[in-house]
Design a protein around this motif. Structure first.
Motif, mmCIF file in Angstrom:
data_model
loop_
_atom_site.group_PDB
_atom_site.id
_atom_site.type_symbol
_atom_site.label_atom_id
_atom_site.label_comp_id
_atom_site.label_asym_id
_atom_site.label_seq_id
_atom_site.Cartn_x
_atom_site.Cartn_y
_atom_site.Cartn_z
ATOM 1 N N SER A 83 0.837 -1.192 0.000
ATOM 2 C CA SER A 83 0.000 0.000 0.000
ATOM 3 C C SER A 83 0.874 1.245 0.000
ATOM 4 N N ILE A 84 0.289 2.349 -0.487
ATOM 5 C CA ILE A 84 0.978 3.632 -0.524
ATOM 6 C C ILE A 84 -0.015 4.700 -0.066
ATOM 7 N N THR A 85 0.450 5.584 0.827
ATOM 8 C CA THR A 85 -0.372 6.689 1.303
ATOM 9 C C THR A 85 0.350 8.010 1.022
ATOM 10 N N ALA A 86 -0.411 9.090 1.017
ATOM 11 C CA ALA A 86 0.135 10.438 0.824
ATOM 12 C C ALA A 86 -0.871 11.444 1.363
ATOM 13 N N MET A 99 -0.812 10.115 -9.449
ATOM 14 C CA MET A 99 0.321 10.809 -8.857
ATOM 15 C C MET A 99 0.008 11.055 -7.387
ATOM 16 N N LEU A 100 0.919 10.651 -6.516
ATOM 17 C CA LEU A 100 0.785 10.896 -5.086
ATOM 18 C C LEU A 100 1.903 11.837 -4.669
ATOM 19 N N ASN A 101 1.580 12.823 -3.836
ATOM 20 C CA ASN A 101 2.630 13.727 -3.386
ATOM 21 C C ASN A 101 2.377 14.204 -1.967
ATOM 22 N N ASP A 102 3.439 14.716 -1.376
ATOM 23 C CA ASP A 102 3.444 15.249 -0.028
ATOM 24 C C ASP A 102 3.410 14.113 1.002
ATOM 25 N N ALA A 103 4.563 13.788 1.550
ATOM 26 C CA ALA A 103 4.722 12.738 2.565
ATOM 27 C C ALA A 103 4.224 11.377 2.066
ATOM 28 N N VAL A 104 4.776 10.913 0.966
ATOM 29 C CA VAL A 104 4.392 9.619 0.386
ATOM 30 C C VAL A 104 5.088 8.504 1.161
ATOM 31 N N HIS A 105 4.313 7.496 1.585
ATOM 32 C CA HIS A 105 4.851 6.356 2.329
ATOM 33 C C HIS A 105 4.279 5.069 1.738
ATOM 34 N N GLY A 106 5.156 4.164 1.369
ATOM 35 C CA GLY A 106 4.734 2.871 0.830
ATOM 36 C C GLY A 106 5.249 1.743 1.695
ATOM 37 N N ALA A 107 4.518 0.632 1.723
ATOM 38 C CA ALA A 107 4.922 -0.505 2.543
ATOM 39 C C ALA A 107 4.422 -1.815 1.955
ATOM 40 N N ASN A 108 5.212 -2.867 2.174
ATOM 41 C CA ASN A 108 4.834 -4.230 1.838
ATOM 42 C C ASN A 108 5.243 -5.096 3.022
ATOM 43 N N ALA A 109 4.274 -5.568 3.794
ATOM 44 C CA ALA A 109 4.549 -6.345 4.999
ATOM 45 C C ALA A 109 5.242 -7.658 4.677
ATOM 46 N N ARG A 110 4.829 -8.315 3.620
ATOM 47 C CA ARG A 110 5.412 -9.609 3.246
ATOM 48 C C ARG A 110 6.892 -9.464 2.897
ATOM 49 N N GLU A 111 7.259 -8.379 2.203
ATOM 50 C CA GLU A 111 8.654 -8.144 1.816
ATOM 51 C C GLU A 111 9.424 -7.415 2.916
ATOM 52 N N GLY A 112 8.711 -6.864 3.907
ATOM 53 C CA GLY A 112 9.363 -6.108 4.962
ATOM 54 C C GLY A 112 9.984 -4.823 4.446
ATOM 55 N N GLU A 114 9.693 -0.696 3.328
ATOM 56 C CA GLU A 114 8.997 0.585 3.483
ATOM 57 C C GLU A 114 9.764 1.620 2.681
ATOM 58 N N LEU A 115 9.029 2.504 1.985
ATOM 59 C CA LEU A 115 9.689 3.564 1.235
ATOM 60 C C LEU A 115 9.034 4.894 1.533
ATOM 61 N N ASP A 116 9.856 5.944 1.455
ATOM 62 C CA ASP A 116 9.386 7.303 1.696
ATOM 63 C C ASP A 116 9.947 8.223 0.626
ATOM 64 N N THR A 117 9.098 9.121 0.123
ATOM 65 C CA THR A 117 9.490 10.112 -0.869
ATOM 66 C C THR A 117 8.468 11.247 -0.838
ATOM 67 N N GLU A 118 8.646 12.229 -1.679
ATOM 68 C CA GLU A 118 7.707 13.350 -1.725
ATOM 69 C C GLU A 118 6.745 13.275 -2.903
ATOM 70 N N ILE A 119 7.100 12.529 -3.945
ATOM 71 C CA ILE A 119 6.204 12.380 -5.103
ATOM 72 C C ILE A 119 6.420 11.008 -5.714
ATOM 73 N N LEU A 120 5.328 10.383 -6.120
ATOM 74 C CA LEU A 120 5.388 9.036 -6.675
ATOM 75 C C LEU A 120 4.312 8.899 -7.739
ATOM 76 N N PHE A 121 4.620 8.176 -8.798
ATOM 77 C CA PHE A 121 3.677 7.962 -9.896
ATOM 78 C C PHE A 121 3.371 6.472 -10.020
ATOM 79 N N TYR A 122 2.135 6.166 -10.419
ATOM 80 C CA TYR A 122 1.736 4.783 -10.696
ATOM 81 C C TYR A 122 0.974 4.769 -12.008
ATOM 82 N N ASP A 123 1.458 3.977 -12.958
ATOM 83 C CA ASP A 123 0.805 3.809 -14.259
ATOM 84 C C ASP A 123 -0.094 2.581 -14.162
ATOM 85 N N THR A 124 -1.394 2.776 -14.283
ATOM 86 C CA THR A 124 -2.342 1.672 -14.116
ATOM 87 C C THR A 124 -2.294 0.681 -15.274
ATOM 88 N N GLN A 125 -1.722 1.068 -16.413
ATOM 89 C CA GLN A 125 -1.613 0.152 -17.559
ATOM 90 C C GLN A 125 -0.375 -0.732 -17.457
#
Length: 181
Positions: A83-86, A99-112, A114-125
């Motif tokens: 999951s990713i929040t912003a 496009m997610l921006n401002d305090a972007v936080h991503g996590a995958n519990a299974r992989e352990g 976590e990532l943090d950045t200020e802007i992130l893009f996701y292409d649904t295709q």
């Protein structure tokens, strides 16, 4: 004659105005709270995007939604994988781009991971995540910082550009930590 010139000038200025993104003050076509947008394929959910509230716009260039507190949950085998929040986000429907921006936080519990950045893009295709902004990835006690990344949606494959790695002081600090979804 004196009346025609101001009228012609006013007409020219009005023609240059346009009704696209330049009309920043344009109200949204719709405002909604507790928004849910999702994608399914063959009856199986692929991702779920929620937001506390959102403004939907229809412009000449296409339709989009501006969101507050967006949260994307990526599903693998029908279950939440990462999951990713912003604080803010935008989904351009015609470009298939979130496009997610401002305090972007991503996590995958299974992989352990976590990532943090200020802007992130996701292409649904293409189902790819990327950014050119500074990013920090934490996995199993190791912190990797860099300038940009490219990853798949479940964060199991991540490529960080111009990376710098910080290792823990003690070997016992290397562990498969669980990430907070």
């Amino acid at each position: 004659m004196k009346l025609i010139f101001p009228f012609a000038l006013l007409l020219c200025l009005a023609a240059c105005g346009g009704a696209g993104p330049a009309a920043e003050g344009a109200p949204p076509a719709q405002h909604a709270q507790d928004v849910i947008i999702s994608e399914s394929q063959m009856g199986e959910g692929k991702w779920l995007l929620t937001a506390t509230d959102a403004d939907f716009y229809q412009a000449d260039e296409g339709s989009y939604v501006a969101m507050r507190k967006p949260h994307i949950i990526f599903k693998t085998g029908g279950e939440a994988g990462s999951s990713i929040t912003a604080r803010k986000g935008r989904y351009d429907f015609d470009k298939n781009l979130i496009m997610l921006n401002d305090a972007v936080h991503g996590a995958n519990a299974r992989e352990g991971a976590e990532l943090d950045t200020e802007i992130l893009f996701y292409d649904t295709q293409t189902r790819l995540i990327w950014t050119d902004a500074p990013v920090a990835l934490k996995r199993g006690g190791v912190v990797v910082k860099g300038s940009g990344l490219k990853a798949n949606q479940d964060l199991s494959e991540i490529e960080i550009f111009k990376q710098k790695t910080a290792l823990p002081q003690n070997i016992k600090d290397f562990r498969a930590a669980t990430a907070n979804l």
